[in-house]
Design a protein around this motif. Structure first.
Motif, PDB file in Angstrom:
ATOM      1  N   LEU A  44      -3.740  -1.840   5.789  1.00 32.32           N
ATOM      2  CA  LEU A  44      -4.708  -1.596   4.719  1.00 32.32           C
ATOM      3  C   LEU A  44      -5.993  -0.960   5.230  1.00 32.32           C
ATOM      4  O   LEU A  44      -6.835  -0.540   4.431  1.00 32.32           O
TER       5      LEU A  44
ATOM      6  N   GLN B 104     -12.144   2.594   1.651  1.00 31.82           N
ATOM      7  CA  GLN B 104     -11.534   1.364   2.129  1.00 31.82           C
ATOM      8  C   GLN B 104     -11.169   0.430   0.973  1.00 31.82           C
ATOM      9  O   GLN B 104     -10.085  -0.174   0.971  1.00 31.82           O
TER      10      GLN B 104
ATOM     11  N   ILE C 235      -8.375   1.888   6.667  1.00 30.98           N
ATOM     12  CA  ILE C 235      -8.368   3.351   6.633  1.00 30.98           C
ATOM     13  C   ILE C 235      -8.203   3.887   8.055  1.00 30.98           C
ATOM     14  O   ILE C 235      -8.569   3.236   9.033  1.00 30.98           O
TER      15      ILE C 235
ATOM     16  N   ARG D 137      -7.902   1.078  -0.899  1.00 30.48           N
ATOM     17  CA  ARG D 137      -6.660   0.650  -0.224  1.00 30.48           C
ATOM     18  C   ARG D 137      -6.366  -0.828  -0.455  1.00 30.48           C
ATOM     19  O   ARG D 137      -5.279  -1.297  -0.132  1.00 30.48           O
TER      20      ARG D 137
ATOM     21  N   LYS E 204       1.162  -6.163  -0.666  1.00 32.61           N
ATOM     22  CA  LYS E 204       0.297  -5.481   0.294  1.00 32.61           C
ATOM     23  C   LYS E 204      -0.494  -6.470   1.137  1.00 32.61           C
ATOM     24  O   LYS E 204      -0.545  -6.359   2.367  1.00 32.61           O
TER      25      LYS E 204
END
Length: 254
Positions: A98, A250, A100, A253, A90
Motif C-alpha cells: 500500500l 498515499q 507509494i 492507495r 488490501k
C-alpha cells in the motif's frame, strides 16, 4: 326358651325353613362371585382385543417437529466484493504493497529503520520523540504492525512514509494517533478526501551550529485501522504542493 323346650312339630318346621333358606344364601353368594369374575374377564378380554386391533392397524404418522422450509427468493443475490473493492483484502494483505513507490532517480535513504520495509514497535517508537513514552503509548493503542519507505533525492532532500496499523479491538487508535500530533511554527492545510487529515509546513528552519538549516513538512491522516504519516526534510523551504501531493497519493492507495 331353650331348644329342648320347643315342641317337636315346631322344631321340625323350623329345621325345614332353615334348610330352605341356607341354599338361597349360598346361591346368592355364588351368583355375586360369578358376576364379579365375569366382569374381570370381560375387562381383560376387551383390553386384549384392543391390543390386537391396534397391532393390525398401520402406524399413525406423527406430525413433523421441524419448521416449514421457506422458499428462497428468486433472482441472483448480491455478488461478493472484488479484491479491488473489499478494503479488508488490501489492509490484511502485505501492508508494504500500500506504500507509494519512490520516484525514479531517487536513492536509498542514508538511514532507514526496520528491515525490508517492516518496522517493529520498538523500531517505530525509536523514531518518535521520547521513545520510551511512545512505546508505552503504542502498547495501549494496540499496535499491530508498521511498514515504511524512505528515499532521498540529491544530498539534502529526503522523504519518509509510515503506515501504522492497529488492532482496534477496544479503541479507534488509528484516528487518535493521527490526530495526536502537535506541530508548532507551521502553516497547515486539510488533506482533501481524508476528513480530518492535516498537512504542515514549517515557517522557519531548524538551525544548529555547524549544520545547514533544515526545513520540514509533514502530513497525518488515517483510514480504517491504518494511520499514515509523511515526513519531508530539505535545506530549502518545502512548497505546500510537495507535501500535499504525497499525502493525497498515499491516501488514495488506502
Amino acid at each position: 326358651m331353650e331348644v329342648e323346650e320347643i315342641p317337636g312339630e315346631i322344631r321340625e318346621e323350623i329345621r325345614e325353613e332353615i334348610q330352605e333358606e341356607t341354599p338361597r344364601v349360598r346361591r346368592r353368594g355364588r351368583t355375586a362371585l360369578l358376576i364379579a369374575t365375569a366382569a374381570v374377564l370381560g375387562l381383560l378380554g376387551g383390553t386384549c382385543a384392543g391390543y390386537l386391533i391396534q397391532a393390525d392397524r398401520e402406524p399413525t404418522k406423527l406430525p413433523s417437529l421441524s419448521q416449514p422450509v421457506v422458499a428462497q427468493a428468486k433472482g441472483a443475490g448480491p455478488e461478493p466484493l472484488s479484491a479491488a473493492q473489499d478494503r479488508r483484502v488490501k489492509t490484511d494483505d502485505d501492508l508494504r504493497k500500500l506504500l507509494i513507490k519512490r520516484p525514479k532517480g531517487a536513492q536509498d535513504a542514508e538511514y532507514a529503520p526496520g528491515h525490508d520495509g517492516w518496522l517493529t514497535m520498538a523500531e517505530y517508537a525509536d523514531q518518535l520523540e521520547d521513545p520510551d513514552q511512545a512505546f508505552a503509548r503504542l502498547v495501549g493503542a494496540e499496535f499491530r504492525r508498521a511498514a515504511g519507505v524512505d528515499w532521498r533525492v540529491g544530498n539534502t532532500y529526503s522523504v519518509g512514509i509510515r503506515l501504522v496499523q492497529y488492532r482496534q479491538e477496544e479503541n479507534l487508535s488509528a484516528s487518535e494517533e493521527a490526530g495526536n500530533w502537535k506541530v508548532d511554527g507551521t502553516r497547515s492545510w486539510p488533506v482533501p478526501g481524508t476528513g480530518d487529515g492535516m498537512a504542515y509546513v514549517t515557517i522557519k528552519p531548524d538551525t544548529k551550529p555547524g549544520y545547514l538549516p533544515v526545513y520540514s513538512a509533514q502530513a497525518h491522516a488515517w483510514r480504517g485501522d491504518i494511520a499514515m504519516e509523511i515526513w519531508i526534510y530539505d535545506t530549502k523551504p518545502i512548497p505546500k504542493a510537495k507535501i500535499m501531493d504525497l499525502a493525497e497519493r498515499q491516501m488514495e492507495r488506502l
